[in-house]
Design an enzyme around this catalytic site. Structure first.
Site, PDB file in Angstrom:
ATOM      1  N   LYS A   1      -8.442   8.581  52.374  1.00 31.97           N
ATOM      2  CA  LYS A   1      -8.409   9.204  51.044  1.00 31.97           C
ATOM      3  C   LYS A   1      -9.782   9.701  50.601  1.00 31.97           C
ATOM      4  O   LYS A   1     -10.808   9.073  50.882  1.00 31.97           O
ATOM      5  CB  LYS A   1      -7.911   8.172  50.014  1.00 31.97           C
ATOM      6  CG  LYS A   1      -6.443   7.792  50.186  1.00 31.97           C
ATOM      7  CD  LYS A   1      -5.545   8.911  49.687  1.00 31.97           C
ATOM      8  CE  LYS A   1      -4.128   8.471  49.466  1.00 31.97           C
ATOM      9  NZ  LYS A   1      -3.798   8.062  48.133  1.00 31.97           N
TER      10      LYS A   1
ATOM     11  N   GLU B   1      -5.135  15.926  60.178  1.00 32.59           N
ATOM     12  CA  GLU B   1      -4.502  16.961  59.345  1.00 32.59           C
ATOM     13  C   GLU B   1      -4.840  16.700  57.880  1.00 32.59           C
ATOM     14  O   GLU B   1      -4.843  15.560  57.453  1.00 32.59           O
ATOM     15  CB  GLU B   1      -2.964  16.894  59.484  1.00 32.59           C
ATOM     16  CG  GLU B   1      -2.456  17.094  60.881  1.00 32.59           C
ATOM     17  CD  GLU B   1      -0.961  16.758  60.996  1.00 32.59           C
ATOM     18  OE1 GLU B   1      -0.249  16.828  59.971  1.00 32.59           O
ATOM     19  OE2 GLU B   1      -0.536  16.418  62.114  1.00 32.59           O
TER      20      GLU B   1
ATOM     21  N   ASP C   1      -1.365  17.407  48.887  1.00 34.75           N
ATOM     22  CA  ASP C   1      -0.846  16.599  47.798  1.00 34.75           C
ATOM     23  C   ASP C   1       0.313  17.321  47.134  1.00 34.75           C
ATOM     24  O   ASP C   1       0.136  18.097  46.216  1.00 34.75           O
ATOM     25  CB  ASP C   1      -1.972  16.350  46.792  1.00 34.75           C
ATOM     26  CG  ASP C   1      -1.675  15.153  45.934  1.00 34.75           C
ATOM     27  OD1 ASP C   1      -0.674  14.457  46.205  1.00 34.75           O
ATOM     28  OD2 ASP C   1      -2.435  14.911  44.991  1.00 34.75           O
TER      29      ASP C   1
ATOM     30  N   CYS D   1     -23.434  37.288  19.834  1.00 36.11           N
ATOM     31  CA  CYS D   1     -23.749  38.239  18.763  1.00 36.11           C
ATOM     32  C   CYS D   1     -25.096  38.932  18.948  1.00 36.11           C
ATOM     33  O   CYS D   1     -25.445  39.828  18.187  1.00 36.11           O
ATOM     34  CB  CYS D   1     -23.735  37.533  17.407  1.00 36.11           C
ATOM     35  SG  CYS D   1     -25.139  36.438  17.165  1.00 36.11           S
TER      36      CYS D   1
ATOM     37  N   LYS E   1      -4.240  15.972  54.178  1.00 33.06           N
ATOM     38  CA  LYS E   1      -3.098  15.374  53.479  1.00 33.06           C
ATOM     39  C   LYS E   1      -2.869  16.209  52.228  1.00 33.06           C
ATOM     40  O   LYS E   1      -3.576  16.073  51.228  1.00 33.06           O
ATOM     41  CB  LYS E   1      -3.405  13.923  53.119  1.00 33.06           C
ATOM     42  CG  LYS E   1      -2.219  13.186  52.511  1.00 33.06           C
ATOM     43  CD  LYS E   1      -2.530  11.692  52.425  1.00 33.06           C
ATOM     44  CE  LYS E   1      -1.343  10.885  51.955  1.00 33.06           C
ATOM     45  NZ  LYS E   1      -0.922  11.170  50.588  1.00 33.06           N
TER      46      LYS E   1
ATOM     47  N   TYR F   1       4.991  19.471  59.055  1.00 35.44           N
ATOM     48  CA  TYR F   1       4.086  18.691  59.913  1.00 35.44           C
ATOM     49  C   TYR F   1       4.789  17.736  60.866  1.00 35.44           C
ATOM     50  O   TYR F   1       4.140  17.018  61.612  1.00 35.44           O
ATOM     51  CB  TYR F   1       3.036  17.933  59.097  1.00 35.44           C
ATOM     52  CG  TYR F   1       3.609  17.094  57.959  1.00 35.44           C
ATOM     53  CD1 TYR F   1       4.317  15.937  58.215  1.00 35.44           C
ATOM     54  CD2 TYR F   1       3.401  17.477  56.632  1.00 35.44           C
ATOM     55  CE1 TYR F   1       4.834  15.176  57.172  1.00 35.44           C
ATOM     56  CE2 TYR F   1       3.916  16.726  55.590  1.00 35.44           C
ATOM     57  CZ  TYR F   1       4.636  15.580  55.871  1.00 35.44           C
ATOM     58  OH  TYR F   1       5.144  14.839  54.851  1.00 35.44           O
TER      59      TYR F   1
ATOM     60  N   CYS G   1     -28.352  35.329  21.567  1.00 33.50           N
ATOM     61  CA  CYS G   1     -27.015  34.747  21.555  1.00 33.50           C
ATOM     62  C   CYS G   1     -26.060  35.636  22.357  1.00 33.50           C
ATOM     63  O   CYS G   1     -25.975  36.831  22.080  1.00 33.50           O
ATOM     64  CB  CYS G   1     -26.528  34.601  20.118  1.00 33.50           C
ATOM     65  SG  CYS G   1     -24.773  34.172  20.024  1.00 33.50           S
TER      66      CYS G   1
ATOM     67  N   CYS H   1     -28.169  29.758  17.987  1.00 37.21           N
ATOM     68  CA  CYS H   1     -28.098  31.166  17.600  1.00 37.21           C
ATOM     69  C   CYS H   1     -28.526  31.241  16.148  1.00 37.21           C
ATOM     70  O   CYS H   1     -28.051  30.489  15.311  1.00 37.21           O
ATOM     71  CB  CYS H   1     -26.664  31.669  17.762  1.00 37.21           C
ATOM     72  SG  CYS H   1     -26.313  33.148  16.790  1.00 37.21           S
TER      73      CYS H   1
ATOM     74  N   CYS I   1     -22.900  35.867  13.232  1.00 37.31           N
ATOM     75  CA  CYS I   1     -22.381  35.570  14.562  1.00 37.31           C
ATOM     76  C   CYS I   1     -20.888  35.266  14.471  1.00 37.31           C
ATOM     77  O   CYS I   1     -20.480  34.269  13.896  1.00 37.31           O
ATOM     78  CB  CYS I   1     -23.130  34.389  15.163  1.00 37.31           C
ATOM     79  SG  CYS I   1     -22.556  33.962  16.809  1.00 37.31           S
TER      80      CYS I   1
HETATM   81  P1  AMP Z   1       1.598   8.315  50.481  1.00 37.63           P
HETATM   82  O1  AMP Z   1       2.990   8.507  49.953  1.00 37.63           O
HETATM   83  O2  AMP Z   1       0.552   8.823  49.555  1.00 37.63           O
HETATM   84  O3  AMP Z   1       1.329   6.965  50.968  1.00 37.63           O
HETATM   85  O4  AMP Z   1       1.446   9.254  51.749  1.00 37.63           O
HETATM   86  C1  AMP Z   1       2.503   9.668  52.519  1.00 37.63           C
HETATM   87  C2  AMP Z   1       2.807  11.081  52.220  1.00 37.63           C
HETATM   88  O5  AMP Z   1       1.752  11.942  52.559  1.00 37.63           O
HETATM   89  C3  AMP Z   1       3.950  11.618  52.993  1.00 37.63           C
HETATM   90  O6  AMP Z   1       5.176  11.243  52.435  1.00 37.63           O
HETATM   91  C4  AMP Z   1       3.733  13.092  52.853  1.00 37.63           C
HETATM   92  O7  AMP Z   1       4.376  13.522  51.666  1.00 37.63           O
HETATM   93  C5  AMP Z   1       2.255  13.244  52.575  1.00 37.63           C
HETATM   94  N1  AMP Z   1       1.578  14.126  53.534  1.00 37.63           N
HETATM   95  C6  AMP Z   1       0.848  15.193  53.180  1.00 37.63           C
HETATM   96  N2  AMP Z   1       0.345  15.807  54.239  1.00 37.63           N
HETATM   97  C7  AMP Z   1       0.748  15.137  55.315  1.00 37.63           C
HETATM   98  C8  AMP Z   1       0.556  15.287  56.717  1.00 37.63           C
HETATM   99  N3  AMP Z   1      -0.185  16.277  57.230  1.00 37.63           N
HETATM  100  N4  AMP Z   1       1.149  14.407  57.524  1.00 37.63           N
HETATM  101  C9  AMP Z   1       1.894  13.390  57.020  1.00 37.63           C
HETATM  102  N5  AMP Z   1       2.099  13.197  55.723  1.00 37.63           N
HETATM  103  C10 AMP Z   1       1.542  14.053  54.867  1.00 37.63           C
HETATM  104 ZN    ZN Z   2     -24.549  34.236  17.808  1.00 41.96          ZN
END
Ligand code: AMP
Ligand code: ZN
Length: 650
Positions: A285, A96, A100, A382, A98, A200, A379, A397, A403
């Site tokens: 990562k 899946e 952010d 202008c 991850k 998830y 340019c 230019c 300009c």
């Molecule tokens: P980390 O805190 O960076 O070590 O990673 C853990 C965090 O990844 C979890 O607390 C979730 O917030 C996040 N996360 C994002 N997507 C997923 C996913 N598909 N499954 C599990 N955790 C996820």
């Molecule tokens: Zn110009």
């Protein structure tokens, strides 16, 4: 760094990250700190202390972090280890993205949403029930559900929403924006934020696999990321990883890696967790300093001296915690050399605060008929002819005085911090005054007051008596300026602060400089200019060309009539040594003459004998009676190295 210092440092960054949503370091830098702590055997908590303004919620099961992997070998190792622990030869892995954002848990009783919390310190989270309830598409009621059900997921903000949101905010990245949006005491604020989420995980269900969990969540009406893949080998896992990495910019939201989870939920309890992270999952990562994205368009920027700089407009992407939507392309040569074309998928890199740049182009993904980029022949601002100067990569230019882009950039530079530092004339105001015709060239700034007597500025939005008075005050307070600043404010090519200082130091008085520059067609004046250490032919030519243009000369005369330009006082430059009486004794590493000259150039007065007026005695090897006398008089004694560092620091 001691363990304690390290811990304190991590706690400090935790506070910034989790509570203030304003990190000072990148995720990658934070990871390095955490890594160090792990190596030193320090137990680091996943979150930070809870913000006491929120209610406290105990998690039914801890909300953990995830172990990190950075390359194929890490993944191989992880899978091999799990297989060995379980004594199996095959595994099914759910892959899946991850996302952010900020994780949350949401609890339902008999199908009714009753509580939501942040991850917090892992055991306890902050109560964000009312905030989660405001998220669009978040189900408040689940039909046909008995008892307790807990859903976990990630709240996030899309990249485009983030950029819009940040027009009036100052979040570092979408994740901070999501955290800031969700952790609001007033849920009405959260309701107006463009928050989204993916679910998830499900606690309290009957499902046997993660695959079933995700399908069930979808069936219940939760948003579930449609990008997922059930892999049967490391190769397939990596395929998914690369697939997402390569199309990351098309997702529209931040993904910082791939989470691999054992599909069979029985294995989760079999493998268990450490107190930081489950052993049945790992996060692979994406490299932090690089990002792959689409180059949407090549824009051409016209600078204050007319140089045309190509800029890549990118589909926004998160690179190491910062959203990147532009990258520098340096110049035309660079575009040719790397064969960069509009529509290309490119790898961008960011290092520290440097403007991101393009590392390479993914030529495999390019459409076969993608046209080469053709640099404009006039340019783009202008329409003036463009010129390429021999021996230079820059293209310019030629419409120096026509300009609009160049004129506006020159004006902006003139009022900027490094030049006249006029408060109240920021980029926006300069554009405004240019457009309404009040400031069209530099001297107009100083006649603004006159013009405003017959101009109703208050009729314009944002201008009142007070703001106008403030602006005029700040312009008037800036009419006195040092010669070096004055020179560098003019946007003469190749003359930035450093060069301007050299010129000011040499010519001392404005009139002297101007007279000499007006005569640069004469051999004597030109060679005097060239004789200054640090001034080369390119610079000298550029000044000559500036002064050979009558429009510049008129502008300068007009401008100077409003100003008081201070000469450079070469004797009284301020330094740690200026005005101080200094005496040398003993054998110095430098010759005595050299040392004396250095000290004088720093504004010190060199004396040959010690008296009560002496400020410093600098001692070398085998100091003589002066040393003794200085000790008696309590005069500050410096070793030669110390004196040097005084000089270096001043
Ligand atoms: P980390 O805190 O960076 O070590 O990673 C853990 C965090 O990844 C979890 O607390 C979730 O917030 C996040 N996360 C994002 N997507 C997923 C996913 N598909 N499954 C599990 N955790 C996820
Ligand atoms: Zn110009």
């Amino acid at each position: 760094m001691t363990n304690q210092e390290l811990r304190q440092k991590i706690e400090y960054h935790n506070l910034l990250y989790y509570q203030k949503n304003k990190p000072e370091i990148t995720d990658a830098e934070y990871d390095i700190l955490k890594q160090k702590a792990v190596e030193l055997g320090e137990e680091i908590e996943v979150g930070s202390e809870l913000d006491s303004r929120f209610g406290k919620v105990k998690h039914s099961e801890p909300m953990l972090s995830l172990g990190n992997a950075y390359n194929e070998q890490d993944i191989e190792k992880f899978i091999t280890k799990v297989k060995k622990l379980l004594n199996v030869s095959k595994l099914e892995i759910m892959c899946e993205p991850k996302v952010d954002g900020l994780s949350f848990s949401a609890v339902y009783e008999d199908g009714r949403f009753i509580k939501a919390a942040t991850r917090g310190d892992g055991d306890y989270g902050e109560d964000i029930t009312k905030n989660i309830a405001t998220i669009k598409d978040f189900p408040q009621v689940l039909s046909g559900i008995k008892d307790r059900l807990e859903v976990r997921g990630e709240a996030y903000i899309r990249n485009d929403d983030f950029l819009k949101l940040n027009e009036n905010n100052d979040f570092a990245n979408p994740r901070n924006a999501a955290a800031g949006s969700l952790r609001q005491l007033d849920p009405n604020i959260t309701a107006n934020m463009p928050l989204k989420y993916f679910a998830y995980s499900l606690l309290g269900g009957e499902e046997k696999t993660q695959d079933e969990v995700l399908n069930r969540l979808e069936g219940l009406g939760f948003c579930v990321n449609k990008h997922r893949f059930l892999a049967k080998s490391v190769d397939e896992m990596l395929q998914f990883y690369n697939g997402i990495y390569n199309c990351r910019c098309n997702l529209g939201f931040d993904v910082d890696g791939i989470v691999y989870k054992m599909n069979d939920l029985k294995l989760h309890s079999k493998l268990g967790s450490t107190n930081r992270a489950p052993k049945w999952a790992i996060a692979h990562k994406f490299p932090a300093a690089y990002g792959k994205t689409k180059l949407e368009k090549i824009l051409i920027q016209v600078g204050r001296t007319g140089v045309l700089t190509p800029i890549a407009k990118l589909t926004p992407i998160n690179v190491g915690g910062v959203i990147i939507s532009r990258a520098s392309l340096h110049n035309y040569e660079e575009i040719k050399r790397k064969d960069i074309r509009e529509g290309d998928i490119v790898v961008v890199a960011r290092a520290g605060d440097v403007i991101p740049h393009i590392v390479e182009v993914d030529k495999d993904s390019r459409l076969p008929n993608a046209p080469k980029f053709i640099f404009p022949e006039v340019c783009p601002e202008c329409g003036s002819r463009i010129e390429k100067v021999d021996g230079e990569t820059a293209i310019r230019c030629s419409g120096e005085f026509t300009c609009k882009a160049q004129i506006i950039e020159k004006l902006k530079h003139f009022v900027s911090q490094e030049a006249f530092a006029i408060i109240g004339l920021a980029d926006k105001q300069i554009e405004f005054f240019y457009d309404i015709g009040l400031i069209q060239q530099i001297p107009d700034i100083f006649t603004l007051e006159e013009k405003l007597k017959e101009f109703d500025l208050e009729a314009y939005n944002g201008w009142g008596k007070q703001s106008i008075a403030n602006l005029l005050n700040s312009i008037n307070s800036r009419k006195t300026i040092s010669l070096d600043r004055f020179i560098s404010s003019l946007s003469i090519r190749f003359i930035a602060q450093g060069t301007a200082k050299l010129l000011a130091k040499h010519y001392v008085f404005f009139e002297n400089w101007q007279n000499s520059m007006m005569k640069l067609q004469c051999y004597e004046s030109f060679s005097e200019l060239m004789s200054i250490d640090g001034i080369g032919e390119k610079t000298a030519e550029s000044i000559r060309s500036f002064f050979s243009n009558q429009q510049n000369v008129n502008m300068l005369n007009n401008l100077v009539s409003h100003l008081n330009i201070l000469p450079v006082d070469n004797n009284k430059r301020s330094s740690a040594l200026s005005g101080k009486i200094i005496v040398f004794t003993g054998t110095l590493k430098m010759s005595r003459d050299e040392a004396s000259n250095k000290a004088r150039s720093m504004g010190a007065q060199v004396s040959s004998s010690v008296s009560s007026k002496t400020h410093f005695l600098v001692v070398g090897q085998n100091p003589g009676s002066k040393h003794k006398k200085a000790v008696e008089l309590g005069i500050k004694i410096l070793r030669e190295e110390e004196r040097l560092s005084l000089v270096a620091n001043s």
